[in-house]
Scaffold this motif. Structure first.
Motif, PDB file in Angstrom:
ATOM      1  N   UNK A   1     -32.147 -11.333 -41.157  1.00 63.07           N
ATOM      2  CA  UNK A   1     -32.211 -10.557 -40.225  1.00 63.07           C
ATOM      3  C   UNK A   1     -33.282 -12.599 -40.040  1.00 63.07           C
ATOM      4  N   UNK A   2     -33.162 -12.660 -38.373  1.00 64.78           N
ATOM      5  CA  UNK A   2     -33.735 -13.770 -38.088  1.00 64.78           C
ATOM      6  C   UNK A   2     -35.496 -13.001 -37.420  1.00 64.78           C
ATOM      7  N   UNK A   3     -36.317 -13.089 -38.554  1.00 65.59           N
ATOM      8  CA  UNK A   3     -37.595 -12.802 -37.904  1.00 65.59           C
ATOM      9  C   UNK A   3     -38.000 -13.431 -36.892  1.00 65.59           C
ATOM     10  N   UNK A   4     -38.581 -14.577 -36.665  1.00 64.59           N
ATOM     11  CA  UNK A   4     -39.383 -15.253 -35.607  1.00 64.59           C
ATOM     12  C   UNK A   4     -38.167 -17.260 -36.085  1.00 64.59           C
ATOM     13  N   UNK A   5     -38.848 -18.157 -35.299  1.00 62.66           N
ATOM     14  CA  UNK A   5     -37.573 -19.263 -35.266  1.00 62.66           C
ATOM     15  C   UNK A   5     -37.652 -20.459 -36.311  1.00 62.66           C
ATOM     16  N   UNK A   6     -38.911 -20.036 -37.152  1.00 58.62           N
ATOM     17  CA  UNK A   6     -38.639 -20.838 -38.334  1.00 58.62           C
ATOM     18  C   UNK A   6     -38.420 -19.777 -39.905  1.00 58.62           C
ATOM     19  N   UNK A   7     -38.348 -18.980 -39.795  1.00 54.87           N
ATOM     20  CA  UNK A   7     -37.854 -18.090 -40.856  1.00 54.87           C
ATOM     21  C   UNK A   7     -36.859 -16.711 -40.441  1.00 54.87           C
ATOM     22  N   UNK A   8     -36.457 -16.872 -41.801  1.00 56.32           N
ATOM     23  CA  UNK A   8     -35.274 -15.536 -41.572  1.00 56.32           C
ATOM     24  C   UNK A   8     -35.754 -14.308 -43.681  1.00 56.32           C
ATOM     25  N   UNK A   9     -34.866 -13.297 -42.894  1.00 58.95           N
ATOM     26  CA  UNK A   9     -34.865 -12.266 -43.582  1.00 58.95           C
ATOM     27  C   UNK A   9     -34.024 -12.253 -44.736  1.00 58.95           C
ATOM     28  N   UNK A  10     -33.196 -12.032 -45.298  1.00 59.65           N
ATOM     29  CA  UNK A  10     -31.693 -11.942 -46.224  1.00 59.65           C
ATOM     30  C   UNK A  10     -32.306 -10.456 -46.834  1.00 59.65           C
ATOM     31  N   UNK A  11     -31.220  -9.406 -45.965  1.00 59.93           N
ATOM     32  CA  UNK A  11     -31.012  -7.795 -46.582  1.00 59.93           C
ATOM     33  C   UNK A  11     -30.343  -7.938 -48.369  1.00 59.93           C
TER      34      UNK A  11
END
Length: 268
Positions: free
Chosen positions: A112-122
Motif C-alpha cells: 500500500x502506498x501510504x504517501x509519496x515517500x512511504x509505503x506499507x507492506x502487508x
C-alpha cells in the motif's frame, strides 16, 4: 551474556532488526533499522527508515512493515507484481552480541502506498498456511485440473515454442511471428521470459493470427525480447484428446446425464 540476557536486560539490550527480502530464491534485498550499515553474517545490511508494527501474541498472522517508497522492494510491486511471492525473513540481534534469532518468516501479500515517500507492506506469516482449508475436488463435465500439473501429467516442455521474438506491443497485446500455428492455439496458455536473470510468467488471453493478448498487460516486455510460449486448454475432452492426446488423464466426466437424479419431476 547470551541472547536472552541481552533481550530481557533493561540496560544492556540494544536490539537491531534485520530485514531480508528474497525474490525467487535468486535475488536478496537486505535492510536494517540501525543508524548505519551493518556487516553481519557475512553480508551487508543497508540502513534505512524501515519499521514494523511489532510481533505479539494474539495479533494474528499479519505483520505490517513500513519503508520508503523508493525502496527496491516497493518498486517490484509497481504495476504487475512478481510472479512468485517475495519471501521476507526478519532477524534480531543485539549490539556487541553475535547471536541472532529469526523472529518472523512470511510472504508479502500486498503493498500500500501510504504517501509519496512511504509505503506499507502487508505480510502473511508462513504459519497461516497451516490454517487454510484444503482444496476439494469437484465433479463436472469439464476438467478440474490445472494444465501441466501433476494430475494433468502433460509435460509443458514437449509443447514449448521457444525463442519467439516480440515484433510489436501496445500495452495489452504482443505481436510475434508464428508460422503453421492455428488461431487459438495459445489461448489460455502462458509465456515465460527473464528480467534481470529472474524468470517471470504471464498468462495469455486470445490468440488471433500473430497477435496474443497478455493477462495484466505488457509491462516488463519490450520489442526484440525473446519469449517462450506454451499452449492453452479449454478443459474439454475434445481438446484434451485432439490437441494433447491426453484423454486418458482427463479429469472431467463428460458423460454426466443432463438431468439430476435428485430433481423432482412432476409427471401429472
Amino acid at each position: 551474556m547470551n541472547w536472552n540476557q541481552f533481550e530481557y536486560s533493561t540496560n544492556n539490550g540494544k536490539p537491531i532488526t534485520l530485514y531480508e527480502f528474497i525474490r525467487n530464491e535468486q535475488k536478496y534485498y537486505r535492510y536494517t533499522n540501525a543508524d548505519r550499515d551493518i556487516d553481519f553474517n557475512g553480508v551487508t545490511w543497508t540502513s534505512d527508515a524501515i519499521s514494523n508494527t511489532g510481533i505479539s501474541i494474539g495479533t494474528g498472522n499479519n505483520l505490517e512493515i513500513t519503508l520508503p517508497s523508493t525502496s527496491d522492494v516497493v518498486r517490484l510491486f509497481r504495476g504487475i507484481p512478481p510472479t512468485k511471492p517475495v519471501v521476507i525473513k526478519m532477524y534480531q540481534f543485539h549490539e556487541n552480541d553475535n547471536e541472532f534469532r529469526v523472529i518472523w518468516v512470511g510472504k508479502i501479500q500486498e503493498v500500500k502506498r501510504e504517501s509519496i515517500e512511504r509505503a506499507k507492506l502487508i505480510t502473511t506469516s508462513v504459519a497461516s498456511s497451516f490454517e487454510r482449508s484444503g482444496l476439494r475436488l469437484t465433479y463436472g463435465r469439464s476438467c478440474p485440473y490445472a494444465l501441466y500439473d501433476h494430475n494433468c501429467r502433460i509435460r509443458q516442455e514437449n509443447y514449448k515454442v521457444a525463442d519467439i521474438e516480440i515484433i510489436a506491443l501496445n500495452g495489452a497485446n504482443i505481436t510475434v511471428n508464428l508460422s503453421n500455428i492455428n488461431d487459438g492455439y495459445f489461448s489460455g496458455g502462458y509465456m515465460d521470459f527473464h528480467i534481470d536473470g529472474i524468470q517471470e510468467l504471464r498468462g495469455l488471453k486470445a490468440h488471433v493470427n500473430n497477435v496474443i493478448g497478455i493477462l495484466g498487460g505488457t509491462q516488463g516486455l519490450q520489442k526484440g525480447m525473446k519469449i517462450n510460449l506454451y499452449p492453452g486448454c479449454d478443459k474439454t475432452i475434445k481438446t484434451c484428446d485432439e490437441k494433447f492426446k491426453n484423454h486418458l488423464n482427463y479429469g472431467g466426466q463428460p458423460h454426466i446425464p443432463g438431468v439430476s437424479p435428485f430433481t423432482i419431476i412432476k409427471l401429472f
